[in-house]
Motif scaffolding. Sequence first.
Motif, mmCIF file in Angstrom:
data_model
loop_
_atom_site.group_PDB
_atom_site.id
_atom_site.type_symbol
_atom_site.label_atom_id
_atom_site.label_comp_id
_atom_site.label_asym_id
_atom_site.label_seq_id
_atom_site.Cartn_x
_atom_site.Cartn_y
_atom_site.Cartn_z
ATOM 1 N N VAL B 4 -19.820 -17.809 28.745
ATOM 2 C CA VAL B 4 -21.059 -17.152 28.356
ATOM 3 C C VAL B 4 -20.927 -15.660 28.653
ATOM 4 O O VAL B 4 -20.625 -15.284 29.792
ATOM 5 C CB VAL B 4 -22.278 -17.729 29.096
ATOM 6 N N THR B 5 -21.117 -14.832 27.652
ATOM 7 C CA THR B 5 -21.036 -13.388 27.838
ATOM 8 C C THR B 5 -22.393 -12.757 27.574
ATOM 9 O O THR B 5 -23.159 -13.238 26.724
ATOM 10 C CB THR B 5 -19.982 -12.761 26.921
ATOM 11 N N GLN B 6 -22.675 -11.680 28.302
ATOM 12 C CA GLN B 6 -23.948 -10.968 28.165
ATOM 13 C C GLN B 6 -23.699 -9.473 28.074
ATOM 14 O O GLN B 6 -22.832 -8.946 28.768
ATOM 15 C CB GLN B 6 -24.859 -11.230 29.376
ATOM 16 N N THR B 7 -24.469 -8.813 27.232
ATOM 17 C CA THR B 7 -24.432 -7.349 27.153
ATOM 18 C C THR B 7 -25.847 -6.815 27.035
ATOM 19 O O THR B 7 -26.710 -7.443 26.422
ATOM 20 C CB THR B 7 -23.612 -6.878 25.934
ATOM 21 N N PRO B 8 -26.137 -5.656 27.644
ATOM 22 C CA PRO B 8 -25.261 -4.901 28.531
ATOM 23 C C PRO B 8 -25.231 -5.486 29.939
ATOM 24 O O PRO B 8 -25.983 -6.417 30.216
ATOM 25 C CB PRO B 8 -25.919 -3.513 28.539
ATOM 26 N N LYS B 9 -24.425 -4.954 30.825
ATOM 27 C CA LYS B 9 -24.406 -5.386 32.222
ATOM 28 C C LYS B 9 -25.533 -4.708 33.010
ATOM 29 O O LYS B 9 -26.093 -5.300 33.937
ATOM 30 C CB LYS B 9 -23.075 -5.060 32.862
ATOM 31 N N PHE B 10 -25.820 -3.474 32.687
ATOM 32 C CA PHE B 10 -26.873 -2.706 33.351
ATOM 33 C C PHE B 10 -27.678 -1.959 32.299
ATOM 34 O O PHE B 10 -27.135 -1.553 31.272
ATOM 35 C CB PHE B 10 -26.288 -1.681 34.339
ATOM 36 N N GLN B 11 -28.961 -1.763 32.589
ATOM 37 C CA GLN B 11 -29.807 -0.994 31.679
ATOM 38 C C GLN B 11 -30.992 -0.441 32.449
ATOM 39 O O GLN B 11 -31.582 -1.142 33.274
ATOM 40 C CB GLN B 11 -30.308 -1.875 30.530
ATOM 41 N N MET B 19 -35.915 -3.048 24.006
ATOM 42 C CA MET B 19 -34.479 -3.306 23.997
ATOM 43 C C MET B 19 -34.221 -4.790 23.786
ATOM 44 O O MET B 19 -35.128 -5.617 23.974
ATOM 45 C CB MET B 19 -33.810 -2.856 25.288
ATOM 46 N N THR B 20 -33.001 -5.086 23.380
ATOM 47 C CA THR B 20 -32.579 -6.467 23.165
ATOM 48 C C THR B 20 -31.378 -6.767 24.038
ATOM 49 O O THR B 20 -30.409 -6.013 24.048
ATOM 50 C CB THR B 20 -32.216 -6.700 21.682
#
Lengths: 110, 116
Positions: B4-11, B19-20
């Motif tokens: 499972v990958t997620q973007t962004p890591k920080f915001q 934002m999405t």
Amino acid sequence: GESVGLHLPTLSVQEGDNSIINCAYSNSASDYFIWYKQESGKGPQFIIDIRSNMDKRQGQRVTVLLNKTVKHLSLQIAATQPGDSAVYFCAESTDYKLSFGAGTTVTVRA
Amino acid sequence: NAGVTQTPKFQVLKTGQSMTLQCAQDMNHNSMYWYRQDPGMGLRLIYYSASEGTTDKGEVPNGYNVSRLNKREFSLRLESAAPSQTSVYFCASSEAPGLAGDREQYFGPGTRLTVT
């Protein structure tokens, strides 16, 4: 609503000793329970699970015990190592969704 | 497999911005989930998708929307961010309900969101 909770928010363990992390649940309809480990800055990682038709299940260095009479779940870690330092969460389920407890932070002393 | 990958890591967002958060899994799982984690608390379910084409509200859906773009991807949108949405967001996936392993969820690394 009913929720899963943990008895202690923190646990300090000497390296090499066994750890026992406890979890109380209140939904008697829950039929599946799972333990996750979360290291700092990472996502939860599966440790072990158990269904309500069992009272004990063993994995590598870990054992989960389920006592449905008192609605209690525990995770035992044998020969605790520094890499076991993390937050441990239990979760319960009555369908495919999970309901999480607040977590216990385990610190391993050298 | 990346899992499972997620973007962004920080915001970091200002109040009112949108934002999405993106999530993708390569395990051919049918079900996907979005959680938020606040300090000293467990994970709380925001939205979930039992299968491609379906989405349902979880425990804390207010202020969020989701899109199950295809079987691999499940996005979380904040239309007008508020400081109360400062949290760490985790995406997870699992097998379809009724299949073996449908209760075990696999988690991404998380997105750390701060709303000022």
